[in-house]
Design an enzyme around this catalytic site. Sequence first.
Site, PDB file in Angstrom:
ATOM      1  N   ASP A  27       9.735   4.019  -5.092  1.00  0.00           N
ATOM      2  CA  ASP A  27       8.911   3.066  -5.833  1.00  0.00           C
ATOM      3  C   ASP A  27       9.458   2.849  -7.240  1.00  0.00           C
ATOM      4  O   ASP A  27      10.077   3.748  -7.811  1.00  0.00           O
ATOM      5  CB  ASP A  27       7.461   3.596  -5.881  1.00  0.00           C
ATOM      6  N   ASN A  75       3.408  -4.884   2.172  1.00  0.00           N
ATOM      7  CA  ASN A  75       4.330  -5.564   1.255  1.00  0.00           C
ATOM      8  C   ASN A  75       4.518  -7.054   1.567  1.00  0.00           C
ATOM      9  O   ASN A  75       5.096  -7.784   0.758  1.00  0.00           O
ATOM     10  CB  ASN A  75       5.694  -4.843   1.199  1.00  0.00           C
TER      11      ASN A  75
HETATM   12  C1  IPE Z   1       5.019   1.751  -1.394  1.00  0.00           C
HETATM   13  O1  IPE Z   1       5.180   1.138  -2.619  1.00  0.00           O
HETATM   14  C2  IPE Z   1       5.886   1.075  -0.382  1.00  0.00           C
HETATM   15  C3  IPE Z   1       7.326   1.270  -0.543  1.00  0.00           C
HETATM   16  C4  IPE Z   1       7.898   2.033  -1.414  1.00  0.00           C
HETATM   17  C5  IPE Z   1       8.126   0.551   0.383  1.00  0.00           C
HETATM   18  P1  IPE Z   1       4.185  -0.013  -3.121  1.00  0.00           P
HETATM   19  O2  IPE Z   1       4.652  -0.395  -4.478  1.00  0.00           O
HETATM   20  O3  IPE Z   1       4.108  -1.081  -2.101  1.00  0.00           O
HETATM   21  O4  IPE Z   1       2.790   0.744  -3.154  1.00  0.00           O
HETATM   22  P2  IPE Z   1       1.502   0.483  -4.054  1.00  0.00           P
HETATM   23  O5  IPE Z   1       1.168  -0.973  -3.916  1.00  0.00           O
HETATM   24  O6  IPE Z   1       1.890   0.827  -5.449  1.00  0.00           O
HETATM   25  O7  IPE Z   1       0.467   1.404  -3.492  1.00  0.00           O
HETATM   26  C1  IPE Z   2       9.518  -0.253  -4.361  1.00  0.00           C
HETATM   27  O1  IPE Z   2       9.541  -0.829  -5.616  1.00  0.00           O
HETATM   28  C2  IPE Z   2      10.216  -1.094  -3.324  1.00  0.00           C
HETATM   29  C3  IPE Z   2       9.298  -1.791  -2.401  1.00  0.00           C
HETATM   30  C4  IPE Z   2       8.003  -1.623  -2.317  1.00  0.00           C
HETATM   31  C5  IPE Z   2       9.909  -2.757  -1.506  1.00  0.00           C
HETATM   32  P1  IPE Z   2       8.437  -1.865  -6.061  1.00  0.00           P
HETATM   33  O2  IPE Z   2       8.917  -3.231  -5.735  1.00  0.00           O
HETATM   34  O3  IPE Z   2       7.109  -1.509  -5.526  1.00  0.00           O
HETATM   35  O4  IPE Z   2       8.471  -1.671  -7.633  1.00  0.00           O
HETATM   36  P2  IPE Z   2       7.235  -1.638  -8.619  1.00  0.00           P
HETATM   37  O5  IPE Z   2       6.279  -0.607  -8.108  1.00  0.00           O
HETATM   38  O6  IPE Z   2       6.633  -3.010  -8.599  1.00  0.00           O
HETATM   39  O7  IPE Z   2       7.831  -1.270  -9.936  1.00  0.00           O
HETATM   40 MG    MG Z   3       5.593  -0.352  -6.194  1.00  0.00          MG
END
Ligand code: IPE
Ligand code: IPE
Ligand code: MG
Length: 249
Positions: A27, A75
Amino acid sequence: MMFDKSAQSGRECPAPLRDLHVAVIMDGNGRWAQNRGWPRLVGHRKGAEQVRKLVEVCPELGIRYLTLYAFSTENWKRSTEEVLGLMSLFARYIRREAGRMKREGVRLRFIGDRSRLDDDLQALIQWIETETAGNDRVHLSVALNYGGRDEIARASRAMARDVAAGKLDADEINDNVLSRYLDTRDLPDPDLVVRTSGEFRVSNFLLWQAAYAEYVFTPTLWPDFSPKTMENILKDFSLRERRFGGVKV
Ligand code: IPE
Ligand code: IPE
Ligand code: MG
Protein backbone atom coordinates in the site's frame (compact mmCIF):
# COMPACT_ATOMS: atom_id res chain seq x y z
CA MET A 1 21.40 -13.18 8.27
CA MET A 2 17.93 -14.03 9.62
CA PHE A 3 17.28 -15.71 12.92
CA ASP A 4 14.99 -18.47 13.98
CA LYS A 5 12.55 -17.65 16.80
CA SER A 6 13.14 -21.07 18.36
CA ALA A 7 16.77 -20.32 19.07
CA GLN A 8 16.72 -17.01 20.92
CA SER A 9 18.16 -18.17 24.20
CA GLY A 10 21.33 -20.03 25.01
CA ARG A 11 24.57 -19.70 23.16
CA GLU A 12 23.82 -21.71 20.09
CA CYS A 13 24.01 -19.92 16.80
CA PRO A 14 20.47 -19.11 15.63
CA ALA A 15 19.30 -21.10 12.63
CA PRO A 16 18.27 -19.12 9.56
CA LEU A 17 14.57 -18.71 8.75
CA ARG A 18 13.46 -21.11 6.04
CA ASP A 19 10.50 -21.78 3.80
CA LEU A 20 8.52 -18.84 5.10
CA HIS A 21 5.28 -17.70 3.58
CA VAL A 22 5.20 -13.91 3.67
CA ALA A 23 2.17 -12.03 2.36
CA VAL A 24 2.28 -8.31 1.69
CA ILE A 25 -0.42 -5.67 1.36
CA MET A 26 1.55 -3.34 -0.89
CA ASP A 27 0.00 0.00 0.00
CA GLY A 28 0.99 3.63 -0.48
CA ASN A 29 1.85 3.86 -4.17
CA GLY A 30 -0.62 6.69 -4.75
CA ARG A 31 0.59 8.75 -1.80
CA TRP A 32 4.22 8.21 -2.76
CA ALA A 33 3.54 9.72 -6.19
CA GLN A 34 1.22 12.46 -4.96
CA ASN A 35 3.82 13.57 -2.38
CA ARG A 36 6.03 14.34 -5.36
CA GLY A 37 3.30 15.97 -7.42
CA TRP A 38 3.26 13.03 -9.83
CA PRO A 39 0.33 10.98 -11.19
CA ARG A 40 -0.64 7.96 -9.06
CA LEU A 41 0.37 5.60 -11.85
CA VAL A 42 4.01 6.65 -11.45
CA GLY A 43 3.79 5.26 -7.92
CA HIS A 44 2.37 1.98 -9.19
CA ARG A 45 5.21 1.70 -11.72
CA LYS A 46 7.82 2.29 -9.03
CA GLY A 47 5.96 -0.25 -6.87
CA ALA A 48 6.33 -2.88 -9.59
CA GLU A 49 10.12 -2.31 -9.60
CA GLN A 50 10.21 -2.92 -5.86
CA VAL A 51 8.38 -6.21 -6.42
CA ARG A 52 11.09 -7.36 -8.83
CA LYS A 53 13.84 -6.49 -6.32
CA LEU A 54 12.06 -8.27 -3.49
CA VAL A 55 11.43 -11.46 -5.47
CA GLU A 56 15.14 -11.58 -6.28
CA VAL A 57 16.23 -11.67 -2.64
CA CYS A 58 13.56 -14.10 -1.38
CA PRO A 59 15.85 -17.16 -1.35
CA GLU A 60 18.50 -15.43 0.78
CA LEU A 61 15.86 -14.11 3.21
CA GLY A 62 14.35 -17.58 3.68
CA ILE A 63 11.09 -16.68 1.90
CA ARG A 64 9.84 -19.60 -0.15
CA TYR A 65 6.30 -18.26 -0.63
CA LEU A 66 5.62 -14.60 -1.34
CA THR A 67 2.01 -13.51 -1.83
CA LEU A 68 1.37 -9.95 -2.94
CA TYR A 69 -1.89 -8.00 -2.87
CA ALA A 70 -1.93 -6.16 -6.18
CA PHE A 71 -5.62 -5.38 -6.82
CA SER A 72 -8.59 -5.94 -4.56
CA THR A 73 -12.21 -6.67 -5.46
CA GLU A 74 -12.87 -3.14 -4.16
CA ASN A 75 -10.21 -1.42 -6.28
CA TRP A 76 -12.61 -1.27 -9.28
CA LYS A 77 -14.04 1.79 -7.53
CA ARG A 78 -11.02 3.81 -8.67
CA SER A 79 -10.93 5.98 -11.82
CA THR A 80 -10.99 4.19 -15.17
CA GLU A 81 -7.60 5.70 -15.89
CA GLU A 82 -6.06 4.18 -12.76
CA VAL A 83 -7.74 0.79 -13.21
CA LEU A 84 -6.68 0.51 -16.86
CA GLY A 85 -3.19 1.73 -15.99
CA LEU A 86 -2.87 -0.94 -13.32
CA MET A 87 -4.15 -3.67 -15.64
CA SER A 88 -1.63 -2.76 -18.32
CA LEU A 89 1.10 -2.68 -15.67
CA PHE A 90 0.24 -6.24 -14.61
CA ALA A 91 0.41 -7.40 -18.25
CA ARG A 92 3.71 -5.61 -18.76
CA TYR A 93 5.16 -7.13 -15.59
CA ILE A 94 4.30 -10.64 -16.74
CA ARG A 95 5.82 -10.10 -20.21
CA ARG A 96 8.96 -8.38 -18.94
CA GLU A 97 9.68 -10.71 -16.06
CA ALA A 98 8.82 -14.05 -17.73
CA GLY A 99 12.41 -14.80 -18.77
CA ARG A 100 13.90 -13.86 -15.41
CA MET A 101 11.29 -15.88 -13.51
CA LYS A 102 12.00 -18.95 -15.62
CA ARG A 103 15.77 -18.58 -15.14
CA GLU A 104 15.54 -17.97 -11.41
CA GLY A 105 13.10 -20.75 -10.55
CA VAL A 106 10.13 -18.54 -9.71
CA ARG A 107 6.70 -20.12 -9.97
CA LEU A 108 4.09 -17.45 -10.58
CA ARG A 109 0.44 -17.96 -9.67
CA PHE A 110 -2.53 -15.63 -9.52
CA ILE A 111 -5.23 -15.75 -6.88
CA GLY A 112 -8.55 -13.91 -7.10
CA ASP A 113 -11.46 -13.99 -9.51
CA ARG A 114 -9.81 -13.75 -12.91
CA SER A 115 -13.11 -14.06 -14.81
CA ARG A 116 -13.62 -10.29 -14.54
CA LEU A 117 -10.23 -9.49 -16.13
CA ASP A 118 -10.05 -8.87 -19.85
CA ASP A 119 -9.43 -11.84 -22.12
CA ASP A 120 -5.88 -10.85 -23.08
CA LEU A 121 -4.81 -10.58 -19.47
CA GLN A 122 -6.49 -13.88 -18.60
CA ALA A 123 -4.63 -15.56 -21.46
CA LEU A 124 -1.32 -14.04 -20.33
CA ILE A 125 -1.92 -15.26 -16.78
CA GLN A 126 -2.71 -18.74 -18.03
CA TRP A 127 0.44 -18.69 -20.15
CA ILE A 128 2.85 -17.59 -17.40
CA GLU A 129 1.35 -20.00 -14.87
CA THR A 130 1.99 -22.86 -17.29
CA GLU A 131 5.45 -21.59 -18.25
CA THR A 132 6.61 -21.46 -14.64
CA ALA A 133 4.64 -24.45 -13.31
CA GLY A 134 7.79 -26.57 -12.97
CA ASN A 135 9.60 -24.03 -10.77
CA ASP A 136 9.96 -24.51 -7.05
CA ARG A 137 12.59 -22.09 -5.70
CA VAL A 138 10.24 -19.17 -5.00
CA HIS A 139 6.45 -19.37 -5.16
CA LEU A 140 5.19 -15.92 -6.07
CA SER A 141 1.43 -15.46 -5.89
CA VAL A 142 -0.19 -12.26 -7.05
CA ALA A 143 -3.63 -11.43 -5.70
CA LEU A 144 -5.51 -9.81 -8.57
CA ASN A 145 -9.21 -8.97 -8.30
CA TYR A 146 -8.85 -10.71 -4.97
CA GLY A 147 -11.08 -10.34 -1.92
CA GLY A 148 -11.10 -12.74 1.02
CA ARG A 149 -14.89 -12.62 1.29
CA ASP A 150 -15.35 -13.13 -2.44
CA GLU A 151 -12.93 -16.08 -2.33
CA ILE A 152 -14.89 -17.75 0.48
CA ALA A 153 -18.18 -17.10 -1.34
CA ARG A 154 -16.79 -18.64 -4.56
CA ALA A 155 -15.49 -21.64 -2.59
CA SER A 156 -18.91 -22.04 -0.96
CA ARG A 157 -20.62 -22.05 -4.36
CA ALA A 158 -18.18 -24.66 -5.64
CA MET A 159 -18.77 -26.85 -2.57
CA ALA A 160 -22.55 -26.50 -2.94
CA ARG A 161 -22.29 -27.58 -6.58
CA ASP A 162 -20.22 -30.62 -5.57
CA VAL A 163 -22.72 -31.54 -2.87
CA ALA A 164 -25.56 -31.27 -5.40
CA ALA A 165 -23.58 -33.45 -7.82
CA GLY A 166 -22.99 -36.07 -5.13
CA LYS A 167 -19.21 -35.52 -5.13
CA LEU A 168 -19.07 -34.07 -1.62
CA ASP A 169 -20.87 -35.03 1.59
CA ALA A 170 -22.19 -31.88 3.30
CA ASP A 171 -21.52 -33.38 6.74
CA GLU A 172 -17.86 -33.79 5.90
CA ILE A 173 -17.25 -30.11 5.24
CA ASN A 174 -14.71 -28.83 7.74
CA ASP A 175 -11.90 -26.27 7.64
CA ASN A 176 -9.55 -28.62 5.74
CA VAL A 177 -12.15 -29.28 3.07
CA LEU A 178 -12.98 -25.60 2.70
CA SER A 179 -9.25 -24.78 2.38
CA ARG A 180 -9.09 -27.05 -0.64
CA TYR A 181 -11.75 -24.98 -2.41
CA LEU A 182 -9.90 -21.69 -1.92
CA ASP A 183 -7.64 -20.06 -4.53
CA THR A 184 -4.73 -20.78 -2.18
CA ARG A 185 -5.33 -24.53 -2.14
CA ASP A 186 -1.72 -25.19 -3.21
CA LEU A 187 -0.12 -22.80 -0.73
CA PRO A 188 0.66 -23.09 2.98
CA ASP A 189 -0.98 -20.53 5.29
CA PRO A 190 1.02 -17.30 5.59
CA ASP A 191 3.41 -17.04 8.53
CA LEU A 192 3.57 -13.28 8.30
CA VAL A 193 1.40 -10.56 6.78
CA VAL A 194 3.04 -7.19 6.22
CA ARG A 195 1.12 -4.01 5.46
CA THR A 196 2.95 -0.93 4.31
CA SER A 197 2.00 2.78 4.35
CA GLY A 198 0.98 3.09 8.00
CA GLU A 199 -2.58 1.77 7.66
CA PHE A 200 -3.70 -0.71 10.32
CA ARG A 201 -6.27 -2.77 8.48
CA VAL A 202 -6.58 -5.96 6.52
CA SER A 203 -8.68 -4.67 3.60
CA ASN A 204 -10.12 -8.10 2.71
CA PHE A 205 -6.74 -9.87 2.29
CA LEU A 206 -6.37 -13.60 3.10
CA LEU A 207 -9.11 -13.46 5.73
CA TRP A 208 -9.25 -17.23 6.14
CA GLN A 209 -5.61 -18.09 5.60
CA ALA A 210 -4.14 -15.53 8.02
CA ALA A 211 -5.99 -16.94 11.04
CA TYR A 212 -2.68 -17.50 12.88
CA ALA A 213 -0.35 -15.27 10.90
CA GLU A 214 1.80 -12.66 12.60
CA TYR A 215 1.16 -9.09 11.43
CA VAL A 216 3.70 -6.34 10.89
CA PHE A 217 2.61 -2.81 10.00
CA THR A 218 5.23 -0.44 8.69
CA PRO A 219 4.91 3.26 7.84
CA THR A 220 7.10 2.79 4.74
CA LEU A 221 5.20 3.48 1.52
CA TRP A 222 5.43 0.52 -0.87
CA PRO A 223 7.61 2.30 -3.50
CA ASP A 224 10.19 2.93 -0.74
CA PHE A 225 10.08 -0.68 0.49
CA SER A 226 13.47 -2.31 -0.15
CA PRO A 227 14.93 -5.76 0.50
CA LYS A 228 16.53 -4.19 3.60
CA THR A 229 13.08 -3.17 4.91
CA MET A 230 11.96 -6.80 4.56
CA GLU A 231 15.11 -8.02 6.28
CA ASN A 232 14.38 -5.78 9.29
CA ILE A 233 10.76 -6.94 9.42
CA LEU A 234 11.91 -10.57 9.42
CA LYS A 235 14.22 -9.84 12.35
CA ASP A 236 11.19 -8.57 14.28
CA PHE A 237 9.14 -11.61 13.19
CA SER A 238 11.87 -14.04 14.24
CA LEU A 239 11.65 -12.76 17.83
CA ARG A 240 7.95 -13.44 18.15
CA GLU A 241 6.62 -16.48 19.89
CA ARG A 242 3.84 -18.21 17.97
CA ARG A 243 1.53 -20.37 20.05
CA PHE A 244 -1.30 -21.38 17.72
CA GLY A 245 -3.69 -21.48 20.66
CA GLY A 246 -1.43 -23.63 22.82
CA VAL A 247 0.72 -22.67 25.78
CA LYS A 248 4.42 -21.99 25.97
CA VAL A 249 6.39 -25.15 26.72
C1 IPE B 1 -5.39 -2.73 -0.28
O1 IPE B 1 -5.08 -1.39 -0.42
C2 IPE B 1 -5.36 -3.39 -1.62
C3 IPE B 1 -4.04 -3.52 -2.23
C4 IPE B 1 -2.91 -3.21 -1.69
C5 IPE B 1 -4.05 -4.08 -3.54
P1 IPE B 1 -6.23 -0.28 -0.55
O2 IPE B 1 -5.52 1.02 -0.65
O3 IPE B 1 -7.15 -0.64 -1.65
O4 IPE B 1 -7.01 -0.44 0.82
P2 IPE B 1 -7.85 0.62 1.66
O5 IPE B 1 -8.83 1.25 0.71
O6 IPE B 1 -6.87 1.62 2.17
O7 IPE B 1 -8.48 -0.18 2.75
C1 IPE C 1 -1.54 0.25 -3.34
O1 IPE C 1 -1.32 1.61 -3.36
C2 IPE C 1 -1.73 -0.33 -4.71
C3 IPE C 1 -3.13 -0.68 -5.03
C4 IPE C 1 -4.14 -0.68 -4.20
C5 IPE C 1 -3.39 -1.07 -6.40
P1 IPE C 1 -2.52 2.63 -3.36
O2 IPE C 1 -2.86 2.95 -4.77
O3 IPE C 1 -3.64 2.16 -2.52
O4 IPE C 1 -1.83 3.90 -2.71
P2 IPE C 1 -2.46 4.89 -1.65
O5 IPE C 1 -2.96 4.07 -0.51
O6 IPE C 1 -3.57 5.61 -2.35
O7 IPE C 1 -1.32 5.78 -1.27
MG1 MG D 1 -4.11 2.37 -0.57
